[in-house]
Design a protein around this motif. Structure first.
Motif, short mmCIF file in Angstrom:
data_model
loop_
_atom_site.label_atom_id
_atom_site.label_comp_id
_atom_site.label_asym_id
_atom_site.label_seq_id
_atom_site.Cartn_x
_atom_site.Cartn_y
_atom_site.Cartn_z
N LEU A 1 -0.16 -4.66 11.13
CA LEU A 1 -0.25 -4.73 9.67
C LEU A 1 -0.87 -6.05 9.21
O LEU A 1 -1.48 -6.13 8.14
N TRP A 2 -0.69 -7.11 10.02
CA TRP A 2 -1.17 -8.44 9.63
C TRP A 2 -2.42 -8.86 10.39
O TRP A 2 -2.79 -10.03 10.36
N SER A 3 -3.09 -7.93 11.04
CA SER A 3 -4.33 -8.26 11.74
C SER A 3 -5.43 -8.60 10.73
O SER A 3 -5.36 -8.16 9.56
N PRO A 4 -6.45 -9.36 11.13
CA PRO A 4 -7.54 -9.69 10.19
C PRO A 4 -8.21 -8.44 9.62
O PRO A 4 -8.56 -8.41 8.43
N ARG A 5 -8.38 -7.39 10.44
CA ARG A 5 -9.07 -6.21 9.93
C ARG A 5 -8.22 -5.47 8.90
O ARG A 5 -8.73 -5.02 7.87
N SER B 1 -4.20 -6.19 -1.66
CA SER B 1 -3.11 -5.34 -2.13
C SER B 1 -1.86 -5.57 -1.28
O SER B 1 -1.92 -6.23 -0.23
N ALA B 2 -0.74 -5.04 -1.69
CA ALA B 2 0.53 -5.30 -1.03
C ALA B 2 0.53 -4.80 0.41
O ALA B 2 -0.14 -3.81 0.74
N VAL B 3 1.29 -5.49 1.25
CA VAL B 3 1.44 -5.07 2.64
C VAL B 3 2.26 -3.78 2.67
O VAL B 3 3.36 -3.73 2.12
N PRO B 4 1.74 -2.71 3.29
CA PRO B 4 2.48 -1.44 3.29
C PRO B 4 3.62 -1.47 4.29
O PRO B 4 3.74 -2.38 5.12
N SER B 5 4.47 -0.47 4.22
CA SER B 5 5.50 -0.27 5.26
C SER B 5 4.86 0.46 6.43
O SER B 5 3.85 1.16 6.28
N MET B 6 5.45 0.30 7.61
CA MET B 6 4.86 0.88 8.82
C MET B 6 5.88 1.71 9.60
O MET B 6 6.85 1.18 10.15
N SER B 7 5.70 3.02 9.60
CA SER B 7 6.37 3.88 10.55
C SER B 7 5.48 4.02 11.79
O SER B 7 4.27 3.76 11.73
N VAL B 8 6.06 4.43 12.90
CA VAL B 8 5.30 4.57 14.15
C VAL B 8 5.63 5.92 14.78
O VAL B 8 6.81 6.28 14.93
N ALA C 1 1.21 3.97 8.57
CA ALA C 1 1.54 3.09 7.46
C ALA C 1 1.52 3.85 6.14
O ALA C 1 0.91 4.91 6.01
N SER C 2 2.19 3.28 5.15
CA SER C 2 2.28 3.96 3.85
C SER C 2 0.94 4.00 3.12
O SER C 2 0.78 4.80 2.19
N ASN C 3 -0.04 3.14 3.52
CA ASN C 3 -1.36 3.20 2.89
C ASN C 3 -2.37 3.92 3.78
O ASN C 3 -3.57 3.87 3.54
N GLU C 4 -1.90 4.63 4.81
CA GLU C 4 -2.76 5.25 5.81
C GLU C 4 -2.83 6.75 5.56
O GLU C 4 -1.81 7.40 5.30
N ASP C 5 -4.05 7.30 5.66
CA ASP C 5 -4.25 8.75 5.54
C ASP C 5 -3.80 9.28 4.19
O ASP C 5 -3.20 10.35 4.08
N THR C 6 -4.10 8.52 3.12
CA THR C 6 -3.81 8.98 1.77
C THR C 6 -5.08 9.53 1.14
O THR C 6 -6.18 9.42 1.70
N ALA C 7 -4.97 10.07 -0.06
CA ALA C 7 -6.13 10.63 -0.75
C ALA C 7 -7.11 9.55 -1.20
O ALA C 7 -8.28 9.84 -1.44
N LEU C 8 -6.64 8.30 -1.29
CA LEU C 8 -7.50 7.21 -1.77
C LEU C 8 -7.95 6.27 -0.66
O LEU C 8 -9.04 5.70 -0.73
#
Length: 368
Positions: free
Chosen positions: A101-105, A113-120, A64-71
């Motif tokens: 992306l829409w799981s409770p966790r 925050s905004a729902v990120p995009s998801m590559s696989v 995902a676009s919010n995954e494995d970032t510096a923050l």
């Protein structure tokens, strides 16, 4: 249109795929694969790629676009699948990754925050004999166990712990009773033979080799890295790399405590203990409780938004739950043997996540 993993960038394919793409381009040992971009899924094209590769078992992993970032690591917050085989199963796994992306966790982790995009990522599966995680730094920390990586990253066993400084290795080798392996197109948990349960998974030479490889990755990417790795036979593979988002606790506690474990996340917290053995116990947790668990699962992330602290019976410093606890600023103490039986519900409990110590007070009247 599928994107070869070696061509993946974080901007187009998310942080996980982008990190692996950078490693492949630099010649690091990464299992090859392709990336399904967020804007489509061509089943025929994916089938052709699988057929050209000999229809191997693959790992289907979120990026995902919010995954494995510096923050934000989003460690364990989206679904990934190992040992997937056959185009129908792979397509189902790709769709499940996107749906997570829409799981409770994942929703709780994003905190509105905004729902990120998801590559696989669809990547050759590695039948690991040994796997684990390492954090680079002046002292490189490595955690390892037998079999596939979820045993370590999901905190389901307390792994071997190695610290490497200037080529010198110190280690702690706990009991490792179970390991995870591929069985056909599925996964199976096996009992580790008694003679191997306290056998070190890594030699000092292999630990130093991993640490040196980690430093090369950190140098390439320009920041300290959190790296998942696997060893299959004589081959060492890098499965993921991402920036370290929160500092590891290091301090020792000069004061004795009735219960001790592995420092997992900085800070001190006091509150009533709440034993959580599974989802059936979730409704009993209220804000300010100290979670006491056999282990933590990524599905438990919503609890980390209300808990004051976390104590686990198994798990390592580099597990997904410990990483997320550090990102949320929640103190955690890990690998406290028999914590769920030694600590009773509602017992006032103080845990020191920086030192790995736990202090208990007399249990008050049962709350209603």
């Amino acid at each position: 249109m599928l994107i070869p993993l070696a061509e993946a960038t974080a901007e187009v394919c998310g942080g996980k795929a982008g990190g692996l793409g950078a490693l492949l381009r630099a010649g690091f040992p990464v299992p090859d694969g392709v990336v399904v971009p967020p804007d489509g899924l061509d089943v025929d094209e994916l089938g052709r790629w699988l057929a050209s590769a000999g229809d191997p078992p693959v790992a289907v992993r979120s990026s995902a676009s919010n995954e494995d970032t510096a923050l934000t690591s989003a460690a364990g917050q989206h679904d990934s699948f190992l040992a997937v085989q056959g185009v129908t199963a792979v397509v189902d796994a790709v769709r499940a990754c996107r749906s997570s992306l829409w799981s409770p966790r994942a929703t709780a982790y994003r905190k509105g925050s905004a729902v990120p995009s998801m590559s696989v990522i669809v990547q050759h599966h590695v039948d690991a004999d040994i796997s684990g995680v390492l954090f680079t730094g002046p002292t490189t920390v490595i955690e390892a166990s037998w079999g596939l990586g979820p045993t370590v990253v999901e905190g389901r066993t307390t792994p071997d712990h190695y610290e490497i400084t200037a080529g010198s290795v110190t280690s702690t080798i706990p009991d490792k009773p179970t390991s995870l392996h591929r069985d056909g197109s599925g996964l199976i948990t096996r009992a580790v033979p008694a003679m191997r349960r306290r056998t070190p998974t890594l030699t000092d030479a292999t630990a130093v080799r991993l640490a040196n490889l980690g430093h090369c990755v950190a140098s390439l990417l320009g920041a300290p890295q959190d790296i998942e790795w696997a060893i299959a036979g004589d081959a060492l593979w890098l499965l993921q790399t991402r920036p370290i988002t929160a500092e590891l606790p290091r301090s020792a506690d000069p004061h004795p405590a009735p219960l001790t474990g592995t420092p997992g996340s900085h800070g001190t917290a006091t509150g009533p203990a709440r034993i959580v053995r599974g989802p059936a116990d979730f409704p009993h947790v209220i804000p300010g409780d100290i979670l006491v668990c056999p282990h933590t699962d990524p599905a438990w992330t919503p609890l980390l938004t209300i808990a004051a602290g976390v104590i686990t019976e198994t798990g390592g410093l580099l597990s997904h739950a410990a990483i997320v606890a550090r990102e949320h600023g929640i103190p955690a103490v890990l690998a406290v043997p028999h914590a769920t039986t030694k600590i009773r519900n509602d017992t006032p409990t103080t845990l020191h996540g920086t030192t790995g110590t736990i202090h208990l007070q007399p249990k008050p009247e049962q709350r209603v």
